[in-house]
Design a protein around this motif. Structure first.
Motif, mmCIF file in Angstrom:
data_model
loop_
_atom_site.group_PDB
_atom_site.id
_atom_site.type_symbol
_atom_site.label_atom_id
_atom_site.label_comp_id
_atom_site.label_asym_id
_atom_site.label_seq_id
_atom_site.Cartn_x
_atom_site.Cartn_y
_atom_site.Cartn_z
ATOM 1 N N LEU A 12 -2.215 -51.559 -5.034
ATOM 2 C CA LEU A 12 -3.484 -51.472 -6.209
ATOM 3 C C LEU A 12 -3.683 -49.829 -5.816
ATOM 4 C CD1 LEU A 12 -5.905 -53.735 -6.253
ATOM 5 C CD2 LEU A 12 -3.922 -53.617 -7.504
ATOM 6 N N LEU A 13 -3.698 -48.832 -5.103
ATOM 7 C CA LEU A 13 -4.429 -47.699 -5.065
ATOM 8 C C LEU A 13 -2.905 -46.674 -5.358
ATOM 9 C CD1 LEU A 13 -5.950 -46.051 -3.237
ATOM 10 C CD2 LEU A 13 -4.453 -45.459 -1.482
ATOM 11 N N VAL A 14 -1.505 -47.156 -5.441
ATOM 12 C CA VAL A 14 -0.745 -46.029 -6.019
ATOM 13 C C VAL A 14 -1.445 -46.051 -7.301
ATOM 14 C CG1 VAL A 14 1.419 -46.325 -6.440
ATOM 15 C CG2 VAL A 14 0.943 -47.113 -4.545
ATOM 16 N N SER A 15 -1.698 -47.438 -8.249
ATOM 17 C CA SER A 15 -1.973 -47.440 -9.716
ATOM 18 C C SER A 15 -3.658 -46.136 -9.813
ATOM 19 C CB SER A 15 -2.150 -48.811 -9.889
ATOM 20 O OG SER A 15 -3.669 -48.466 -10.211
ATOM 21 N N GLU B 232 -12.793 -53.947 -15.088
ATOM 22 C CA GLU B 232 -12.396 -55.326 -14.930
ATOM 23 C C GLU B 232 -11.891 -55.947 -13.353
ATOM 24 O OE1 GLU B 232 -15.444 -58.224 -16.842
ATOM 25 O OE2 GLU B 232 -14.184 -57.044 -18.357
ATOM 26 N N LYS B 233 -10.748 -54.637 -13.280
ATOM 27 C CA LYS B 233 -9.191 -54.349 -12.684
ATOM 28 C C LYS B 233 -9.593 -53.554 -11.317
ATOM 29 C CE LYS B 233 -6.199 -57.464 -15.651
ATOM 30 N NZ LYS B 233 -4.969 -56.983 -16.447
ATOM 31 N N ASP B 234 -10.646 -53.305 -11.321
ATOM 32 C CA ASP B 234 -11.209 -51.976 -10.320
ATOM 33 C C ASP B 234 -10.814 -52.470 -9.032
ATOM 34 O OD1 ASP B 234 -11.774 -50.098 -8.609
ATOM 35 O OD2 ASP B 234 -13.302 -49.149 -10.117
ATOM 36 N N PRO B 235 -10.189 -52.334 -8.420
ATOM 37 C CA PRO B 235 -9.693 -52.832 -7.114
ATOM 38 C C PRO B 235 -10.680 -51.751 -5.815
ATOM 39 C CG PRO B 235 -7.344 -51.194 -7.469
ATOM 40 C CD PRO B 235 -8.655 -51.316 -8.614
ATOM 41 N N LEU B 236 -11.102 -51.176 -5.979
ATOM 42 C CA LEU B 236 -11.502 -50.484 -4.914
ATOM 43 C C LEU B 236 -13.166 -50.745 -4.930
ATOM 44 C CD1 LEU B 236 -9.824 -47.318 -5.407
ATOM 45 C CD2 LEU B 236 -9.331 -48.709 -3.319
ATOM 46 N N VAL B 237 -14.122 -51.082 -6.271
ATOM 47 C CA VAL B 237 -15.244 -50.918 -6.588
ATOM 48 C C VAL B 237 -15.541 -51.944 -7.351
ATOM 49 C CG1 VAL B 237 -17.066 -49.609 -7.589
ATOM 50 C CG2 VAL B 237 -15.626 -48.665 -6.721
ATOM 51 N N PRO B 238 -16.272 -53.382 -6.420
ATOM 52 C CA PRO B 238 -16.128 -54.400 -7.483
ATOM 53 C C PRO B 238 -17.452 -54.093 -8.511
ATOM 54 C CG PRO B 238 -15.994 -54.909 -4.945
ATOM 55 C CD PRO B 238 -16.343 -53.204 -5.006
ATOM 56 N N MET C 156 -14.289 -53.496 4.740
ATOM 57 C CA MET C 156 -12.609 -54.227 3.826
ATOM 58 C C MET C 156 -12.179 -53.133 2.893
ATOM 59 S SD MET C 156 -13.460 -58.118 4.451
ATOM 60 C CE MET C 156 -11.797 -58.276 4.109
ATOM 61 N N ILE C 157 -12.217 -53.004 1.857
ATOM 62 C CA ILE C 157 -11.862 -52.060 1.406
ATOM 63 C C ILE C 157 -11.439 -50.169 1.992
ATOM 64 C CG2 ILE C 157 -11.434 -51.019 -0.712
ATOM 65 C CD1 ILE C 157 -13.269 -53.215 -2.600
ATOM 66 N N TYR C 158 -13.151 -50.172 3.169
ATOM 67 C CA TYR C 158 -12.160 -49.091 2.617
ATOM 68 C C TYR C 158 -11.597 -48.316 4.043
ATOM 69 C CZ TYR C 158 -16.827 -47.576 -0.164
ATOM 70 O OH TYR C 158 -17.461 -47.751 -0.964
ATOM 71 N N MET D 285 -14.095 -52.710 -19.326
ATOM 72 C CA MET D 285 -12.605 -52.621 -20.055
ATOM 73 C C MET D 285 -12.456 -53.399 -19.094
ATOM 74 S SD MET D 285 -12.528 -47.575 -19.932
ATOM 75 C CE MET D 285 -10.841 -48.079 -20.711
ATOM 76 N N PRO D 286 -11.770 -53.983 -19.912
ATOM 77 C CA PRO D 286 -10.923 -55.631 -19.559
ATOM 78 C C PRO D 286 -10.043 -55.304 -18.300
ATOM 79 C CG PRO D 286 -11.917 -56.047 -21.375
ATOM 80 C CD PRO D 286 -11.770 -54.393 -21.585
ATOM 81 N N GLU D 287 -9.298 -54.521 -18.810
ATOM 82 C CA GLU D 287 -7.585 -53.589 -18.143
ATOM 83 C C GLU D 287 -7.868 -53.154 -17.493
ATOM 84 O OE1 GLU D 287 -4.596 -56.175 -18.539
ATOM 85 O OE2 GLU D 287 -6.306 -57.484 -19.021
ATOM 86 N N GLY D 288 -9.054 -52.260 -17.339
ATOM 87 C CA GLY D 288 -9.314 -51.158 -16.381
ATOM 88 C C GLY D 288 -8.824 -51.034 -15.207
ATOM 89 N N LYS D 289 -8.271 -49.846 -14.586
ATOM 90 C CA LYS D 289 -8.533 -49.693 -12.895
ATOM 91 C C LYS D 289 -9.840 -48.757 -12.465
ATOM 92 C CE LYS D 289 -4.347 -52.202 -12.022
ATOM 93 N NZ LYS D 289 -3.075 -52.212 -11.682
#
Length: 285
Positions: A14-17, A236-242, A168-170, A261-265
């Protein structure tokens, strides 16, 4: 450990995106923008400036970020009649090297002071702040500590404390050699391989300092001191910040507004730049 490995693998994908569009943005939006350096608090800070509006807006980048890598669509497309837009490189990032980036326990407070003093050096009488990720934390601290200078505040991808899940994310992004080449390479061009790798490791160590403090505190104690109108945006799809981080900030910054933003990362301001820019402009006016 297997669960951690699976999580780390997912985070890296997910970091790639998150990272890739940051670097692409720099090449796409570099034309009619002033770039300069100015001495602030003993260091020479690089910034970009565009627009001629009366409302000054400072863009604050995330970890390893710079104005040109993190805010291309904002520098290009925010209304330049309404706003004067400044995007800065915090000390040790982007083109604000030297010095090398370091992470004392007060590095966010130091960035907040640098950011405010930069804008004062540039002769702006007041400013609104747009802060992404680490820049969002810096912006919260600046709004709390310099309330008379901050007009409005927009943050996204920020957190006020560090949890076990965050740790864990870091750890999942600590080793840049495990990033894909297309993600890693542009940052290696900007920083050099050694500086990039070391700075990322140091950032992880720096952010994890806060986990050893009561309640993992970064700036949670300052949130009630933020008095300016505040917009919190969360993908709401942010993989780094819940999501719970955005909810916490919203709860403790009185009168703040939370927009999901429902599709936002994590990089929602780049991936959905038109929607983001309109939302921000409507809020700032």
């Amino acid at each position: 450990m297997a669960a951690l490995a699976t999580l780390s693998s997912l985070r890296l994908r997910l970091l790639v995106s998150w990272l890739k569009p940051r670097v692409v943005a720099a090449a796409a939006y570099g034309t009619s923008i002033k770039s300069a350096k100015v001495e602030v608090n003993g260091v020479h800070l690089h910034y970009q400036q565009t627009g001629e509006g009366k409302h000054a807006v400072l863009l604050l980048p995330g970890m390893l970020g710079s104005g040109e890598s993190d805010f291309g669509p904002q520098l290009k497309n925010l209304n330049k009649q309404l706003f004067t837009i400044v995007a800065w490189d915090p000390r040790g990032y982007g083109h604000s090297i030297p010095p090398n980036r370091d992470f004392p326990v007060d590095f966010f407070e130091r960035d907040a002071k640098d950011a405010v003093d930069l804008m004062k050096t540039l002769k702006f009488k007041s400013v609104s702040l747009l802060g992404w990720s680490d820049g969002g934390i810096t912006a919260l601290i600046a709004a709390a500590k310099y309330p008379s200078y901050i007009n409005k505040l927009v943050i996204w991808g920020a957190n006020a404390y560090v949890t076990d899940e965050d740790e864990m994310i870091y750890h999942g992004i600590r080793d840049v050699s495990k990033w894909s080449e297309r993600t890693r390479k542009p940052l290696e061009v900007l920083y050099g391989r050694e500086y990039l790798a070391k700075t990322c490791e140091n950032w992880v160590d720096g952010i994890l300092q806060f986990k050893d403090l009561p309640d993992g505190n970064i700036c949670r104690h300052l949130l009630p001191l933020v008095k300016c109108p505040t917009l919190i945006i969360h993908g709401e799809k942010d993989p780094l910040v819940p999501r719970f981080h955005a909810d916490f900030i919203h709860k403790h910054v009185k009168g703040s507004r939370l927009h999901l933003m429902p599709e936002g990362k994590h990089n929602l301001h780049l991936r959905f730049a038109d929607e983001f820019n309109k939302l921000v402009q409507d809020f700032l006016q």
